[in-house]
Every structure is written in structure tokens, then in C-alpha cells.
Design a protein around this motif. Structure first.
Motif, short mmCIF file in Angstrom:
data_model
loop_
_atom_site.label_atom_id
_atom_site.label_comp_id
_atom_site.label_asym_id
_atom_site.label_seq_id
_atom_site.Cartn_x
_atom_site.Cartn_y
_atom_site.Cartn_z
N PRO A 183 -2.69 39.52 -51.16
CA PRO A 183 -1.43 39.51 -51.85
C PRO A 183 -0.35 38.43 -51.28
N ARG A 198 3.25 37.31 -49.55
CA ARG A 198 4.05 38.09 -48.78
C ARG A 198 5.25 38.18 -49.57
N HIS A 199 6.04 39.28 -49.24
CA HIS A 199 7.38 39.45 -50.00
C HIS A 199 8.39 38.95 -49.14
N GLY A 229 -4.85 32.38 -49.34
CA GLY A 229 -3.66 33.02 -49.64
C GLY A 229 -2.36 31.84 -49.65
#
Length: 407
Positions: free
Chosen positions: A132, A134-135, A173
Motif C-alpha cells: 500500500p 504511504r499516507h 512499492g
């Protein structure tokens, strides 16, 4: 055609790059060049090729033979029409011991050429387990994208195909990856296809490589002539709207020693060779640089089991409008960059008038004037500080090991 001889150290000192002209007859569909020499004493001979219209390929010391064909060429070399006339083999006398290097060069021609290209065989997407994202905060509508600006494939001295490297980047990623082959652009025709198949933006790059230092050029459509002075590389890159970066300026025997008439604004401050990041040499080099340095990082990844062992370590973060080659290069050009040791570790971002430290509790924020403050994060692992100074901010451990920095 066969040529036998001996290269001596005096030959290298007089002229490092030598040319061997040869005549290609009409009707030729493929040219094959084979070089044989005794490398047991540490000798290294580089290989390249030019046709009547100019550059046709370079493999340096990574290969002892190559083929240039109408439909398919050895990675590192350009396919296309084989024009009759005078061609050249380029021989780089990279390492010549005093005892000399006996060598044999053989050139053969064929009126038939295979049509299958290994890179073009990869047409179908495959499932990729991508971690996922990274926010991270947006800034003026722009997003932060993670990438690696320095990597190699089989088109120079890497181990993986373009497809294999792009798939690895997706599994790591990364949002973007610059494929920067040594002194060649033979990988360019395959990048868009593999970008679409893997979802990773593959940026066309060249690592202009000489014994006095290396430089990355990103986004240039044309080949950068490594035989010219380094200042000409910069001018050529600027003329075609590309970016120029000094690579690993302090890395061993490929440290940057070229003389430049104009100082570049981008430098690969963080390279895998900065393996002990308590050493201050890269930071000192950046501070002594007469121009404001936009810091970037690059793993210089060549393949599994090599050095460095991992793609995307370090990671370069770029604040951009979108994850396309023009937008990523515009972000770097504007100085919207940050570098971290890993994609998920501590991170430092400049966001407008603040710097944001992420997952950095217990680390030390070092300002451009070298004043320091301890980072104590909030419950979400974040802490902001005023960014009132120009220059590079960084995060360090209590042992002065750099773990993240930002422009």
C-alpha cells in the motif's frame, strides 16, 4: 575481419578510447563483434560501436561480444538498418597493466538477422503484489511520489530485464524508476510498454560514464556523447529539456573529478556507497558546492545478489502534479525532493513553510545552519517545524547517522 595485437599502458596514457574502422558490405543484415583478451591480470577493455550515421551502442566492460542487427541487437546496441560503409568498433582501454594486454578482435557479417527481441516478448501483464502507498500530505494539490533515480538492466551491466526490474520496482512499492544505462539509450523503446504493464513510471535515463566521474541525464531523447567534455553533456541535456545530475560525487574510483564551466544544481548526495551515514563527506561536499544543490538519491541497483542488494534504498521522494515523466522531472527541477533510507522508514518533507517529520520520534532534526532539535512526535507519528531557513534539512540518530533529508 580479424585483428590481433597488444595494448600497452603507454597506449592508454596517450589515448584511452581507440577506434577500429571496418568496412560493412552492402546487403548486410547483422554485424557481430567478438573481443578476446586475457583479463587475469586485472585488465579491462570496453566495447562500443558506431555506424556511418553515428552511435550504435555501448556495453563497456560488461560484454565481450555483441550483435547489431536490422530487427534485434544485443542489449546496449541499437537495432535498425545496417548501412554499408565504414563502421567503427570502439575499444576503451579502461585498465591496462604494465605487462600489456594481448587481444584479438573478430568482426563477422551476415545477410540474415533474427526478428525476435527478448524485451518485446513481454506483452501480457502479470499480477503484482504491490504494497500500500504511504499516507502523506498533499501540498497545493500535489502529491509525494516514491522512486529510485539510478538503476541498471541487461542493457548495460545489470542482471534483470527491463520487465524484471519494473516488476521488482512495483513489488517494492515505487511509483517511478529511472533506468539509467551506461552510455546507451537502447532501452528507451521498451520503457512505455513496461510502464503500462507494471504501473511504475519508467523514466528514460543515461548514466554518462567516464573514468573521471559519472552523471545521470533524465528525459533526454537523444544519446549524450560521453566522449565530449562534461560541460558539453550539461549543455546537450539542457538544450533538449532534460535534467543533469552529478552521480555519487565521492564514491571510490568513480568520484566526480570533471571540470565544469557551469555548476549543476542536482546531485546524487545519497548513493548506496554512503553505507556508513555517520560519515559527513557527502554533506560537506554539498555545503561546499558553489550552487544550491537539489539532493536526490539512487540505489545504483544492478540485480539481486549484487551491490547494492536492494532496489529503492535510498528512496527519492518528489512532490509532483502527477506520476508522469514530465511531472516528476519538473518536481526535481523545482527542488521539491526528499530522500529517505527506506520507503517506510523515517521521512522528512518540506511542506510549504514547514518541514514535516514522519515516524521520527527520538531522532534529531538538523537545520541548514547546523542547529539541532529533538523530535518528539504526536500520537500519529508526526511533528512539524518552521522551515524558515533555505537549504537542506535532515534527520539523524543520536549517533549522527543520517536517516532522511529534504531540499
Amino acid at each position: 575481419m580479424r585483428l590481433d595485437g597488444v595494448w600497452w599502458l603507454e597506449d592508454r596514457l596517450r589515448q584511452q578510447l581507440r577506434t577500429v574502422p571496418f568496412e560493412v558490405p552492402a546487403g548486410t543484415a547483422e554485424v557481430e563483434v567478438s573481443l578476446d583478451y586475457d583479463a587475469s591480470g586485472g585488465a579491462v577493455l570496453d566495447l562500443g560501436c558506431a555506424g556511418p550515421q553515428g552511435f550504435r551502442g555501448w556495453s563497456g566492460g560488461a560484454r565481450s561480444s555483441f550483435k547489431v542487427g536490422v530487427h534485434h541487437s544485443t542489449p546496449g546496441y541499437l537495432s535498425g538498418d545496417i548501412a554499408p560503409g565504414v563502421w567503427q568498433v570502439w575499444l576503451g582501454l579502461h585498465r591496462i597493466p604494465p605487462i600489456g594486454v594481448p587481444y584479438s578482435l573478430e568482426i563477422t557479417f551476415s545477410d540474415k538477422a533474427p526478428k525476435v527481441s527478448p524485451d518485446l516478448d513481454y506483452q501480457e501483464p502479470v499480477p503484482i503484489d504491490r504494497p500500500p502507498a504511504r499516507h502523506l500530505p498533499t501540498v497545493d494539490g500535489r502529491r509525494w511520489y516514491a522512486g529510485d533515480l539510478h538503476a541498471h538492466t541487461q542493457h548495460s551491466d545489470g542482471k534483470l530485464s527491463i520487465r524484471g526490474l519494473a516488476q521488482l520496482a512495483a513489488r517494492t512499492g515505487l511509483d517511478f524508476l529511472a533506468i539509467t544505462e551506461h552510455n546507451t539509450i537502447s532501452h528507451y523503446p521498451y520503457l512505455d510498454k513496461q510502464s503500462a504493464l507494471t504501473g511504475v513510471t519508467l523514466i528514460p535515463g543515461q548514466e554518462v560514464t567516464t573514468e573521471l566521474g559519472h552523471a545521470n541525464v533524465w528525459g533526454a531523447e537523444e544519446w549524450i556523447d560521453f566522449r565530449r567534455p562534461a560541460s558539453q553533456w550539461m549543455k546537450q541535456a539542457d538544450k533538449c529539456g532534460a535534467l543533469f545530475s552529478v552521480n555519487h560525487p565521492l564514491a571510490g574510483d568513480c568520484a566526480w573529478r570533471h571540470q565544469l564551466t557551469t555548476q549543476p544544481s542536482i546531485a546524487e548526495i545519497w548513493h548506496w556507497s554512503w553505507w556508513d551515514r555517520s560519515w559527513g563527506e557527502p554533506l560537506a561536499w554539498a555545503r561546499r558546492h558553489p550552487a544550491a544543490v537539489i539532493p536526490v538519491g539512487g540505489s545504483d541497483f544492478h540485480g539481486p545478489g549484487g551491490t547494492p542488494p536492494s532496489l529503492g534504498e535510498p528512496v527519492t521522494w518528489v512532490l509532483a502534479d502527477e506520476c508522469s515523466t514530465p511531472a516528476i522531472l519538473d518536481g526535481i527541477r523545482a527542488g521539491r525532493t526528499a530522500v529517505s533510507a527506506t520507503r517506510t522508514g523515517p521521512l522528512l518533507l518540506r511542506c510549504g513553510g514547514e518541514v514535516l517529520a514522519l515516524d521520527a520520534d527520538g531522532l534529531v532534526l538538523v537545520r541548514p545552519d547546523e542547529t539541532r532539535v529533538l523530535v518528539r512526535s504526536d500520537g500519529a507519528g508526526r511533528r512539524t517545524f518552521p522551515a524558515s531557513q533555505t537549504g537542506m534539512y535532515r534527520l539523524e540518530t543520536w549517533r549522527n547517522e543520517v536517516v532522511a533529508l529534504c531540499a
